[in-house]
Scaffold this motif. Sequence first.
Motif, mmCIF file in Angstrom:
data_model
loop_
_atom_site.group_PDB
_atom_site.id
_atom_site.type_symbol
_atom_site.label_atom_id
_atom_site.label_comp_id
_atom_site.label_asym_id
_atom_site.label_seq_id
_atom_site.Cartn_x
_atom_site.Cartn_y
_atom_site.Cartn_z
ATOM 1 N N HIS A 337 -19.733 16.319 -7.759
ATOM 2 C CA HIS A 337 -19.324 14.961 -7.423
ATOM 3 C C HIS A 337 -19.540 14.654 -5.940
ATOM 4 O O HIS A 337 -19.879 13.518 -5.587
ATOM 5 C CB HIS A 337 -17.859 14.744 -7.811
ATOM 6 C CG HIS A 337 -16.879 15.453 -6.938
ATOM 7 N ND1 HIS A 337 -16.495 16.758 -7.150
ATOM 8 C CD2 HIS A 337 -16.197 15.037 -5.834
ATOM 9 C CE1 HIS A 337 -15.621 17.116 -6.234
ATOM 10 N NE2 HIS A 337 -15.420 16.100 -5.414
ATOM 11 N N THR A 338 -19.365 15.643 -5.050
ATOM 12 C CA THR A 338 -19.595 15.380 -3.629
ATOM 13 C C THR A 338 -21.077 15.166 -3.334
ATOM 14 O O THR A 338 -21.430 14.340 -2.492
ATOM 15 C CB THR A 338 -19.055 16.546 -2.793
ATOM 16 O OG1 THR A 338 -19.685 17.768 -3.211
ATOM 17 C CG2 THR A 338 -17.557 16.667 -2.956
ATOM 18 N N ARG A 356 -16.440 4.096 -6.043
ATOM 19 C CA ARG A 356 -15.302 4.214 -6.957
ATOM 20 C C ARG A 356 -15.430 3.276 -8.138
ATOM 21 O O ARG A 356 -14.999 3.609 -9.251
ATOM 22 C CB ARG A 356 -14.000 3.922 -6.220
ATOM 23 C CG ARG A 356 -13.655 4.929 -5.141
ATOM 24 C CD ARG A 356 -12.415 4.514 -4.368
ATOM 25 N NE ARG A 356 -11.280 4.311 -5.235
ATOM 26 C CZ ARG A 356 -10.634 3.161 -5.367
ATOM 27 N NH1 ARG A 356 -11.018 2.095 -4.677
ATOM 28 N NH2 ARG A 356 -9.605 3.066 -6.173
ATOM 29 N N THR A 409 -11.571 12.158 -12.275
ATOM 30 C CA THR A 409 -10.887 13.380 -11.889
ATOM 31 C C THR A 409 -10.013 13.835 -13.050
ATOM 32 O O THR A 409 -9.962 13.190 -14.102
ATOM 33 C CB THR A 409 -10.029 13.159 -10.637
ATOM 34 O OG1 THR A 409 -9.029 12.151 -10.928
ATOM 35 C CG2 THR A 409 -10.872 12.696 -9.471
ATOM 36 N N LYS A 411 -6.901 13.681 -13.177
ATOM 37 C CA LYS A 411 -5.841 12.692 -13.366
ATOM 38 C C LYS A 411 -6.366 11.414 -13.999
ATOM 39 O O LYS A 411 -5.739 10.857 -14.897
ATOM 40 C CB LYS A 411 -5.176 12.388 -12.018
ATOM 41 C CG LYS A 411 -4.040 11.401 -12.108
ATOM 42 C CD LYS A 411 -3.402 11.178 -10.745
ATOM 43 C CE LYS A 411 -2.246 10.186 -10.844
ATOM 44 N NZ LYS A 411 -1.610 9.971 -9.511
ATOM 45 N N VAL A 419 -11.091 6.494 -9.584
ATOM 46 C CA VAL A 419 -10.546 7.614 -8.820
ATOM 47 C C VAL A 419 -9.887 7.082 -7.551
ATOM 48 O O VAL A 419 -10.050 5.917 -7.177
ATOM 49 C CB VAL A 419 -11.662 8.619 -8.475
ATOM 50 C CG1 VAL A 419 -12.227 9.234 -9.731
ATOM 51 C CG2 VAL A 419 -12.767 7.950 -7.675
ATOM 52 N N TRP A 423 -9.881 10.751 -2.508
ATOM 53 C CA TRP A 423 -10.700 11.728 -3.220
ATOM 54 C C TRP A 423 -12.184 11.522 -2.939
ATOM 55 O O TRP A 423 -12.948 12.473 -2.839
ATOM 56 C CB TRP A 423 -10.418 11.637 -4.711
ATOM 57 C CG TRP A 423 -11.141 12.648 -5.549
ATOM 58 C CD1 TRP A 423 -10.795 13.947 -5.774
ATOM 59 C CD2 TRP A 423 -12.360 12.443 -6.267
ATOM 60 N NE1 TRP A 423 -11.703 14.560 -6.594
ATOM 61 C CE2 TRP A 423 -12.678 13.657 -6.920
ATOM 62 C CE3 TRP A 423 -13.201 11.348 -6.437
ATOM 63 C CZ2 TRP A 423 -13.808 13.804 -7.723
ATOM 64 C CZ3 TRP A 423 -14.330 11.495 -7.232
ATOM 65 C CH2 TRP A 423 -14.627 12.713 -7.858
ATOM 66 N N GLN A 426 -13.038 12.728 0.724
ATOM 67 C CA GLN A 426 -12.467 14.013 1.125
ATOM 68 C C GLN A 426 -13.517 14.960 1.698
ATOM 69 O O GLN A 426 -13.272 15.669 2.672
ATOM 70 C CB GLN A 426 -11.786 14.664 -0.079
ATOM 71 C CG GLN A 426 -11.099 15.983 0.234
ATOM 72 C CD GLN A 426 -10.393 16.543 -0.984
ATOM 73 O OE1 GLN A 426 -10.502 15.986 -2.074
ATOM 74 N NE2 GLN A 426 -9.675 17.623 -0.806
#
Length: 485
Positions: A337-338, A356, A409, A411, A419, A423, A426
């Motif tokens: 994801h990064t 996002r 994510t 969550k 998200v 996040w 980060q």
Amino acid sequence: MGTCAGCRREVAIPEAHGYCRLCRAQATWAGKAAGTTGRDRVLLPFLRQVTHQQLFFANLQRPRNGGPPVGKAGRRALRVKPLPTAPPPATHWHQPELSTAARDFGRFDRRHADLDNPRLVRARKEALALGETRGWTRWITSDVDRALVIVLSGHSEGEVIRYSELFPPLRSRGLSVVHTAEVLGRLGLFIDDRTPSVDRWLARKLHGVAPGIRRTAEDWARTLLDGGPRSQPRAPGTARGYLNEVRPALLDWSNRYDHLREVTRQDILDVRDAVTGKQRESRIVALRSLFRHAKKTGQVFKNPTVRIPIARHAGPVLQPLEQADIDEAVTASTRPHTRLIIALAAVHAARPGMIRALRLDDVDLGNRLITIADHIRPLDDLTHHTLMQWLDYRRTRWPNTANPHLLITQKSAVGHGPVGKLWVTQATRNLPANLERLRVDRQLEEALTHGPDPLHLALVFGIDEKTAIRYAASARQLLDPDIAP
């Protein structure tokens, strides 16, 4: 009175036996342990073995009801009370609520759970269906089921559950409040009695403002946040920044005026001249927005901010990033994801909010196209490769998720929302080449490579014309330092 032949105590003993009651009880138990039964002639050998004093407590010499022990201590099973064959007749009458009193679900005991409550049965079925749709894990499903048993075991027809009653007991047990409230809301059993955060924010910011001025300012702030009949909603940061800029002026005018209709042009000039630099422009822009809204809604007769000149300060010349900083950001992106986030920022100049908001429908792998903020762009090889890696990881990690967003994510996979903001940023938060710098560097690189043409920048990245002019001016300065800004 006499002397016991066993324990040698002076106690009252029958003359026929010669032993006290306690010694005879000890001999009886010893005989039973040896497998013999009988009266005195059989107990006599065991009575002769008793040579010490016995200590007994009241009602502990033998079982209270006689016979072998029951339950876990013996072989005889406990008697279980049979359940009623037919439930009690249902009634459609219920006690009307006399007053609204908060219930304390924290005192709930699982032993008193009413699993046959019709509202509880219906809620548990709804939770299972919702969990299958959202891809809930078995732990989330179990937590929601426990929470529903707590709040609906004693539920009666017509009752509603408020957030203030739901939050303390579930949070103390580590259960999900959000998912439980969603299930209750789908059944019409939930009321969110929390004060909206925007109301608390407005009450804090407009404290001390005159009532007439406050009504107009509050209506203007809500229109900025939610939009109006002929206006689009602005970003939350823009609305908060505008209100922070005009708040000192509103407090000052509240000492002299009761309504914004009394504000004159000279008052606006005084507010403008009270600050310097970039803040002068920001304050005038916010005041123009306020009085433009008041004039459009008929709350003032004349807009005092019309034709007030203000010098536009040119921003500094944008500088490209060093290659070492870019390499550091690329090295820090070690997860799928990064790598995708950095590719979207460094290649497509996407802001964190745009990243996002990306959905699966915005990616067209067949035609190698991606839609970012309603602007369709072709997929290059780097972005296509990182995108395929992330989609493979997403499909393997969360195969049952129903979240339509591209980035998810642990969550957000069980819901429908995007998200979090932190996040996304980060991976490059403390690096010189963060997401914002990578986005600016990409647009500046386009202007330096293809020439400082604002129309080309607006067409490629879908940015505003003023932003495109700024990037073109910076590129022109970098290409020819002799040109005056």
